[in-house]
Motif scaffolding. Structure first.
Motif, mmCIF file in Angstrom:
data_model
loop_
_atom_site.group_PDB
_atom_site.id
_atom_site.type_symbol
_atom_site.label_atom_id
_atom_site.label_comp_id
_atom_site.label_asym_id
_atom_site.label_seq_id
_atom_site.Cartn_x
_atom_site.Cartn_y
_atom_site.Cartn_z
ATOM 1 N N THR A 142 18.581 -31.881 -14.706
ATOM 2 C CA THR A 142 19.917 -32.065 -14.233
ATOM 3 C C THR A 142 20.133 -31.405 -12.806
ATOM 4 O O THR A 142 19.257 -30.595 -12.418
ATOM 5 C CB THR A 142 20.996 -32.007 -15.067
ATOM 6 O OG1 THR A 142 22.414 -32.479 -14.575
ATOM 7 C CG2 THR A 142 21.300 -30.169 -15.305
ATOM 8 N N GLU A 147 25.576 -33.587 -12.812
ATOM 9 C CA GLU A 147 26.457 -33.074 -13.660
ATOM 10 C C GLU A 147 28.143 -33.382 -13.417
ATOM 11 O O GLU A 147 28.725 -33.950 -14.408
ATOM 12 C CB GLU A 147 26.336 -31.386 -13.723
ATOM 13 C CG GLU A 147 25.231 -30.920 -14.560
ATOM 14 C CD GLU A 147 24.934 -29.545 -14.549
ATOM 15 O OE1 GLU A 147 26.022 -28.837 -14.079
ATOM 16 O OE2 GLU A 147 24.042 -29.105 -15.008
ATOM 17 N N ALA A 217 24.844 -37.501 -21.055
ATOM 18 C CA ALA A 217 23.458 -37.278 -20.025
ATOM 19 C C ALA A 217 22.210 -37.480 -20.592
ATOM 20 O O ALA A 217 21.173 -37.910 -20.026
ATOM 21 C CB ALA A 217 23.921 -35.742 -19.611
#
Length: 301
Positions: A142, A147, A217
């Motif tokens: 990430t 995020e 995610a």
């Protein structure tokens, strides 16, 4: 004339803000979003979860017969055949034609198809993997920018709020159904359950928000940043926001229907167990039998 104007004003006040779509359109959205596959994947774990819920709430240890009744009721109540009619009806009532049309267009697009495929893959994960994803033990690569996108997506999709709402309403539905099945006052049970749910809602939301963002995610790890921005754009649009509301409402209605059915089945079984126990307790104890007199030993010859 005054009466006619008053009637017009009353009609405007009580009419829905948007016209509901027909059931066929709602069913198409239900199919396009692969709701059936995602929910069906979760139903196998429901008997265990319902048993754990009753064990945690029980003041005394539950008997084997009671645990079996809970398991059987959960298996009968938490079925896709109970879930679907309530879900599709609620979705139809919560959408308007324009939002439904644009939602179907998005779900049928390349991005929509890939999003739904990711949702189905997430639903198929086993519980140990889900736990590791939610705690962050398993996580995809990430960036701070990515995020931030997931923070916005979680808010736009109302993931945390809808999950907590489904959780609390399902528990309330099981309690109400059990009350109905046992002959107790369901309104009193509903009020207690509602107050308990409201009291714990904020803590549940605060505790689940970060884990659900990690879950999202991980599920959308193959979507690019550009894909995520396009998804966010749809969810934040007027049709997308209407779809999120309809989806949340529909899922709540479906789990509520299953929870209530489970509770009603369980209530009936618990009532039968209580009646059987009462009958056994009221049954007179049998008179002690006199010991039989043994035959005299044969006389030796």
């Amino acid at each position: 004339m005054v009466r006619f104007v008053l009637l017009l004003l009353m009609a405007a006040a009580i009419s829905p803000a948007h016209a509901a779509v027909d059931m066929d359109i709602a069913a198409q959205i239900y199919e396009a979003a692969a709701v059936r596959e995602q929910v069906r994947a979760s139903l196998g774990a429901m008997p265990k979860r319902i048993r754990e819920m009753f064990v945690a709430e029980a003041r005394t240890p539950l008997t084997d017969a009671q645990l079996k009744a809970i398991n059987d009721a959960a298996e009968r109540g938490f079925r896709i055949g109970v879930f679907e009619p309530a879900t599709i009806a609620a979705m139809a009532a919560s959408l308007d034609a324009a939002s439904a049309r644009k939602t179907l267009s998005f779900l049928g697009s390349d991005l929509g198809l890939r999003m739904v495929a990711s949702d189905k893959a997430l639903a198929a994960l086993d519980e140990p993997t889900i736990d590791k994803v939610m705690t962050g033990e398993i996580k995809p690569p990430t960036t701070p920018k990515r995020e931030q996108l997931f923070e916005k997506l979680e808010v736009a999709a109302r993931s945390t709020e809808s999950t907590v709402q489904i959780f609390t309403s399902m528990g309330r539905a099981v309690a109400i159904g059990t009350a109905i099945g046992t002959g107790a006052d369901p309104s009193a049970v509903e009020e207690r359950s509602r107050k308990a749910g409201e009291a714990s809602r904020k803590d549940l939301e605060n505790g689940m928000r970060d884990p659900l963002r990690r879950y999202m995610a991980y599920g959308y790890r193959d979507l690019s940043d550009a894909d995520l921005k396009r998804l966010l754009s749809f969810l934040e649009s007027k049709p997308g926001a209407r779809y999120v509301t309809a989806y949340t409402t529909a899922m709540g209605a479906g789990f509520d229907a299953m929870g209530r059915r489970c509770g009603e089945q369980l209530g009936g079984s618990l009532r039968e167990l209580a009646q059987a126990q009462a009958q056994n307790a009221a049954r007179p104890m049998p008179e002690p039998q006199a010991s039989p007199v043994p035959d005299p030993a044969p006389t030796p010859r």
